[in-house]
Design an enzyme around this catalytic site. Sequence first.
Site, short mmCIF file in Angstrom:
data_model
loop_
_atom_site.label_atom_id
_atom_site.label_comp_id
_atom_site.label_asym_id
_atom_site.label_seq_id
_atom_site.Cartn_x
_atom_site.Cartn_y
_atom_site.Cartn_z
CD1 TRP A 133 -2.63 1.66 0.58
CD2 TRP A 133 -2.07 1.75 2.74
NE1 TRP A 133 -3.39 2.64 1.18
CE2 TRP A 133 -3.05 2.71 2.50
CE3 TRP A 133 -1.57 1.61 4.03
CZ2 TRP A 133 -3.55 3.55 3.50
CZ3 TRP A 133 -2.05 2.44 5.02
CH2 TRP A 133 -3.03 3.39 4.76
CG ASP A 214 -2.42 -2.83 7.35
OD1 ASP A 214 -3.56 -2.80 7.85
OD2 ASP A 214 -2.03 -1.99 6.51
CE LYS A 249 -10.28 0.18 3.47
NZ LYS A 249 -9.75 1.24 2.81
#
Length: 402
Positions: A133, A214, A249
Site C-alpha cells: 500500500w 495490517d 471497509k
Amino acid sequence: MPLPSLARIPAPPDPILGLAETFRADTRTGKVNLSSGVFVDDTGTTPVLQTVIEAERRLADAAGTKLYRPIDGEAGYREQVRALVLGADHEAVTSGRALATQTPGGTGGLRVAADLVRSTGGGQTMWMSEPTWPNHPQMFHAAGFRVRTYPYTDPTGLRIDEEAMLGALAGASPGDVVLLHGACHNPTGVDPSPELWRRIGDVIEERRLLPLVDLAYQGFGDGLREDAAGLLELVRPGSELIVSTSFSKTFSLYAERVGAVIVIASSAADAAAVQSHVKAVIRVNYSNPPAHGADVVRTILADAELRPRWELELAAMRNRIKDNRRLLVSALEARSVPGNWSSIATQRGMFALLGLTTHQVARLRDEHGVYVVGHGRINVAGFTPDNLDPFADALAAVIATS
Ligand code: LMR
C-alpha cells in the site's frame, strides 16, 4: 519569515487520496473512479449498513454523553475487537497477554504501533512487501523507520515468490519489524497460503523479528475467521506481535475513522506495561479517540441480534466483490485484451494489480477518464453495471495502442 521555506514548496499529492481529488475536479461525464478502496453498490454509492443505522438509532435513543473517552478507548469496544481478531477463546486473549486499543482507523493503528516501537527503543528497520500500500513506506518513514523491502510476487504478479520473500526476511536483523498484510494483500490481492504463513512464522521466530500485521479487510477475503487464520499462525506460545485493524471497509464506516491496534506480549504483565506506553504515545498525538464509530462497532458486535445481521451484510459485500472479479475477467477475455487475467477471479479482497506502465495509467486517465492507482491497481469493489464495460473498453484500447 515565520513559516519554513520548504513549506512554501507544494508537497506531491498522495498517490491514492490525491487521485480522488483530481477525480472530483474532472468535469467529464462517464468518468470512472477505481482508485481508493471503497465499496460501492450497483448504483455506484457507498451505502450505510442497515446494522449501522440501527445501532446509531439505539445510541441516539440512549442519549449518552460526549465526555472524553479513555486514552485507549472504552473497555467494551477493546474486548469485542480483540475477540473478533484473535477469537474469544484464544490463549492470547484468555491469558490477558493480548490487549487492544481503539485508534482512528487502521492508519491510526499503524502509526500508534510505529510510535510505540520507536519510543521504546525498538528496531529502526521496517521490512515491507514490494509492492505494498503506497501509504506504508511514507508513513513509517515519517515515523522514523528505515524502510526496507522484501520481494513479494514473482514477475507474473500472480504468485508469491516464496523463496525470495523468505530469503530476504532471513537476512533481517533481530528486532527488525516485519510488516505483513493479514489478508487481502493491497495492492496484489495475492495472499500467503497457510503453509507459507507457517514458514513466515518460523523465520520470524528464528530471526527474533517483530511482526506488525495490517488487517484492514478482515472478512472481505474468505470470511471473518478465515481471514485471521494467517496471523494466528504467528501467535505462538510466548511470541510477540502487533496487529492493526480497521472497520472502515468491513462496517463501511470510512468517515468515522475507527480501528484498533492489538499488542500481543509474551505475558499479561508485559502486556500491561506495553499498554502504558501505547497510552503515552497516543496522549502526545491525538490525546484520546473519537467516540461515535467505536460505539457503533461495539453495539453491533455485542448484540445477539445485530451481530449476525452484520455478518450477513459483510458476506454480501464480500460476494459482490467476488462477482465483480468474475465479471471483470469475462469482460477482458471477451475483448481478447492481451494478458493473463483469469487469476483476478480467485484473488482476495478489494484490489487487483494489472501491471500497467505509468504511461498506460496516465492514458487511462487523460484519454478515457478512468482513474486507477500506480501500476494499474484497481478497486474491484468499485465496478458497477454502468462502468465495467467502459473500463474494459478503455483498458483494451490503451493496451492495444501501447
Ligand atoms: C486504499 O488503499 O485505497 C484504501 O486503503 C484507502 C486509503 O486510505 O488509501
